[in-house]
Design an enzyme around this catalytic site. Structure first.
Site, PDB file in Angstrom:
ATOM      1  N   CYS A 164      67.318  -0.523  22.991  1.00 58.72           N
ATOM      2  CA  CYS A 164      68.044   0.733  22.889  1.00 58.72           C
ATOM      3  C   CYS A 164      67.614   1.594  24.071  1.00 58.72           C
ATOM      4  CB  CYS A 164      67.733   1.430  21.568  1.00 58.72           C
ATOM      5  SG  CYS A 164      68.541   3.036  21.379  1.00 58.72           S
ATOM      6  N   CYS A 186      69.790  16.454  15.876  1.00 60.39           N
ATOM      7  CA  CYS A 186      69.275  15.450  16.808  1.00 60.39           C
ATOM      8  C   CYS A 186      68.195  16.067  17.693  1.00 60.39           C
ATOM      9  CB  CYS A 186      70.424  14.913  17.665  1.00 60.39           C
ATOM     10  SG  CYS A 186      69.914  13.822  19.007  1.00 60.39           S
ATOM     11  N   CYS A 217      65.473   9.386  18.046  1.00 64.45           N
ATOM     12  CA  CYS A 217      65.683   9.558  19.475  1.00 64.45           C
ATOM     13  C   CYS A 217      65.286  10.958  19.914  1.00 64.45           C
ATOM     14  CB  CYS A 217      67.151   9.287  19.805  1.00 64.45           C
ATOM     15  SG  CYS A 217      67.505   9.461  21.550  1.00 64.45           S
ATOM     16  N   CYS A 253      70.174  15.762  26.526  1.00 64.73           N
ATOM     17  CA  CYS A 253      71.576  15.599  26.131  1.00 64.73           C
ATOM     18  C   CYS A 253      72.223  16.970  26.044  1.00 64.73           C
ATOM     19  CB  CYS A 253      71.681  14.881  24.781  1.00 64.73           C
ATOM     20  SG  CYS A 253      73.388  14.551  24.259  1.00 64.73           S
ATOM     21  N   GLY A 301      70.847  10.969  25.372  1.00 65.00           N
ATOM     22  CA  GLY A 301      72.024  11.264  26.165  1.00 65.00           C
ATOM     23  C   GLY A 301      73.325  10.789  25.541  1.00 65.00           C
ATOM     24  N   SER A 354      79.977   8.089  17.051  1.00 66.99           N
ATOM     25  CA  SER A 354      79.085   8.893  16.206  1.00 66.99           C
ATOM     26  C   SER A 354      79.935   9.957  15.514  1.00 66.99           C
ATOM     27  CB  SER A 354      77.994   9.540  17.063  1.00 66.99           C
ATOM     28  OG  SER A 354      77.177   8.548  17.651  1.00 66.99           O
ATOM     29  N   LEU A 355      80.382   9.664  14.311  1.00 68.84           N
ATOM     30  CA  LEU A 355      81.321  10.535  13.608  1.00 68.84           C
ATOM     31  C   LEU A 355      80.582  11.583  12.771  1.00 68.84           C
ATOM     32  CD1 LEU A 355      84.422  10.821  13.283  1.00 68.84           C
ATOM     33  CD2 LEU A 355      84.190   9.569  11.138  1.00 68.84           C
ATOM     34  N   HIS A 356      79.771  11.137  11.835  1.00 71.18           N
ATOM     35  CA  HIS A 356      78.871  11.980  11.040  1.00 71.18           C
ATOM     36  C   HIS A 356      79.563  12.908  10.039  1.00 71.18           C
ATOM     37  CE1 HIS A 356      75.805  10.304  13.506  1.00 71.18           C
ATOM     38  NE2 HIS A 356      76.125  11.007  14.583  1.00 71.18           N
ATOM     39  N   GLU A 408      63.326   7.948  26.833  1.00 70.28           N
ATOM     40  CA  GLU A 408      62.741   6.981  25.905  1.00 70.28           C
ATOM     41  C   GLU A 408      63.594   5.725  25.832  1.00 70.28           C
ATOM     42  OE1 GLU A 408      62.696   8.971  22.166  1.00 70.28           O
ATOM     43  OE2 GLU A 408      61.467  10.635  22.880  1.00 70.28           O
ATOM     44  N   CYS A 462      74.073  18.514  19.257  1.00 70.79           N
ATOM     45  CA  CYS A 462      74.134  18.210  17.824  1.00 70.79           C
ATOM     46  C   CYS A 462      72.854  18.731  17.164  1.00 70.79           C
ATOM     47  CB  CYS A 462      74.290  16.707  17.603  1.00 70.79           C
ATOM     48  SG  CYS A 462      75.806  16.029  18.332  1.00 70.79           S
TER      49      CYS A 462
END
Length: 397
Positions: A135, A149, A373, A142, A197, A254-256, A122, A146
Site C-alpha cells: 500500500c 482521516c 493512514c 492530502c 494522498g 471511497s464512498l463512505h 508512509e 476528509c
C-alpha cells in the site's frame, strides 16, 4: 459544514502566499531525477549524456527492477567510476526510512519515510498466505480534508514524483523477497494506491508510476495491471480521463456514505461532484474495462452505519458490477470518530448481501502500529513540534 478542498487544475502550480502586501510564489520542492522517472529510452539517453554506452541503461534497470537493488554501490558489475556517475545522476536517495514497525507476527510492516525536502509519507506491506500487497502513498499529505482521516487533517504538502512512488514499491518488493513477511510467498504481487494522498489529484505521475510498475522487467517491475488498485474519493473528470488510458487496473471509490447530505460532510469533494455523478463515472469505467469497481466504505459508529443507509447503498449498486469493501474504522488518537460495533457491522453486511451486493469486511491490520493512514506521520510531526524528535531517528530492525 466542512470546507470544500481546493483541487487545482494543475496540482504542481505554485501556491500564492500573502506576506504583508507582497505575493510570494512557492513552488513544490520536487526531488532530483531518478531512473524510475524515465522509461528505457530515457535511461539510454541519460547514459549517453553521462558518456556511457546505451547498454548500461539495461544493466542498471536489471539491477533496480529485476534484482530490487536500489543502491548503486551494490551494482558491482559496473566500473567504480560508472557507479559513482550513475549514483549522482540517476540513483539519488529519494526515501529515507525514519521508522519501521511490524505487527501481526511480522505479516504487516509499516514504514515512515522522510523525503529529500523533509516531507513525510508512509507505505505498508501486508502479507497473506497467497499474496503480498504493498500500500503506497501518492502525495505527501492530502488536500481532500476528509475529517475522519489522519492524512486528510494534515493538509497537502506536495505531490510525489513518479520515482518516489515507484521507489516505495521497489523497496517493499525487496522486503518481500527477503522473506521477512512471515507466512507469505516471497514475491510482491499486488499494489494498492491507498496510502497518503488522493491518487487522481496527482494524475499524470500516478499513471506513469502504474505503467512503470506493470511494464515487463527490466524496463519496469512486471506486475499485472489487474493486481493494481487505484483509489479515489471521486474526482469525476480524472475518473473519466482514466477510462481513456485503457488500463486494466481496479478502480476503488471511497464512498463512505450513500446520501449527499452525509457525504458532503465526510468527503467534502462531494460538494462538487455528488454521489450520483461519482457512481456514474465509476460505472462508466466498469463498462469500458469490464473490471468490477470496489466501493470503499469506512463504518463509523452512529454516523454512516444505520440500516437504512445499508439499504440505500444496496439500491444504488443493485445490478452493477460492484463489490463493497467495508472498512472497520481505525480511529486516530483524540478523534471523535470510532468504529461501528460488531453487531452493527454484521447487520450492515447482512442487508447488503440480502440486496444481492457482494460484500466483505476488510481484514483489520496494524492497529498496534498506528495502522490508519497518516498516523505515523502525524505522530512524527507532533513529536517534532514538541521538540521530542531525534535528529536522526533510529530505524527499528
Amino acid at each position: 459544514m466542512t470546507i470544500l478542498p481546493v483541487i487545482p487544475i494543475s496540482p504542481d502550480q505554485p501556491d500564492t502566499l500573502q506576506s504583508g502586501t507582497v505575493n510570494i510564489r512557492r513552488r513544490p520542492s520536487m526531488p532530483p531525477r531518478h531512473l524510475a522517472d524515465l522509461d528505457l529510452a530515457g535511461r539510454k539517453s541519460a547514459m549517453a549524456d553521462l558518456g556511457e554506452p546505451a547498454f548500461r541503461a539495461k544493466q542498471i534497470s536489471t539491477h533496480y527492477f529485476g534484482r530490487l537493488v536500489r543502491d548503486a554501490a551494490a551494482m558491482t558489475d559496473l566500473p567504480a567510476a560508472t557507479r559513482e556517475r550513475i549514483a549522482a545522476e540517476l540513483l539519488p536517495t529519494l526515501l529515507t526510512p525514519i521508522r519501521e514497525q511490524a505487527c501481526d507476527d511480522g505479516a504487516t510492516r509499516k514504514t515512515l519515510w522522510r523525503l529529500h525536502d523533509g516531507a513525510l509519507v508512509e507505505s505498508v506491506l501486508m502479507g497473506y498466505p497467497d499474496r503480498i500487497t504493498a500500500c503506497v502513498s501518492s502525495q505527501a499529505g492530502c488536500g481532500m480534508a476528509c475529517p475522519f482521516c489522519a492524512t486528510g487533517q494534515q493538509g497537502l504538502t506536495r505531490n510525489l514524483s513518479v520515482a518516489e512512488i515507484v521507489d516505495q514499491v521497489v523497496y517493499l518488493a525487496g522486503v518481500a523477497a527477503s522473506g521477512k513477511v512471515t507466512g507469505s510467498p516471497p514475491r510482491l504481487s499486488r499494489v494498492v494506491f491507498m496510502g497518503m494522498g488522493e491518487p487522481l489529484a496527482n494524475y499524470p505521475r500516478v499513471i506513469e508510476a502504474v505503467r512503470r510498475l506493470t511494464t515487463p522487467a527490466p524496463e519496469g517491475l512486471g506486475l499485472s495491471q489487474r493486481h493494481i488498485t487505484v483509489s479515489t474519493v471521486g474526482l469525476v473528470p480524472a475518473m473519466r480521463r482514466l477510462i481513456a488510458e485503457q488500463l486494466s487496473v481496479t478502480l476503488a471509490l471511497s464512498l463512505h456514505a450513500p446520501d449527499d447530505d452525509l457525504r458532503d460532510e465526510l468527503v467534502p469533494v462531494n460538494q462538487r461532484w455528488k454521489v450520483a455523478e461519482v457512481l456514474d463515472a465509476a460505472f462508466e469505467y466498469v463498462a469500458q474495462t469490464g473490471r468490477r469497481v470496489s466501493i470503499e466504505y469506512a463504518l463509523i459508529r452512529d454516523v454512516n452505519d444505520q440500516p437504512w443507509r445499508a439499504d440505500m447503498l444496496g439500491r444504488l449498486l443493485n445490478g452493477k458490477l460492484a463489490h463493497v469493501n467495508l472498512i472497520p474504522l481505525n480511529p486516530t488518537p483524540g478523534s471523535k470518530w470510532d468504529a461501528s460495533p460488531k453487531p452493527v457491522e454484521r447487520e450492515f453486511v447482512r442487508r447488503l448481501r440480502e440486496a444481492g451486493i457482494s460484500t466483505t469486511v476488510r481484514d483489520t491490520r496494524g492497529q498496534e502500529i498506528d495502522g490508519a493512514c497518516g498516523q505515523l506521520a502525524a505522530g512524527e510531526l507532533t513529536d517534532a513540534s514538541a521538540g521530542g524528535a531525534a535528529a536522526d531517528a533510529e530505524v527499528a530492525q
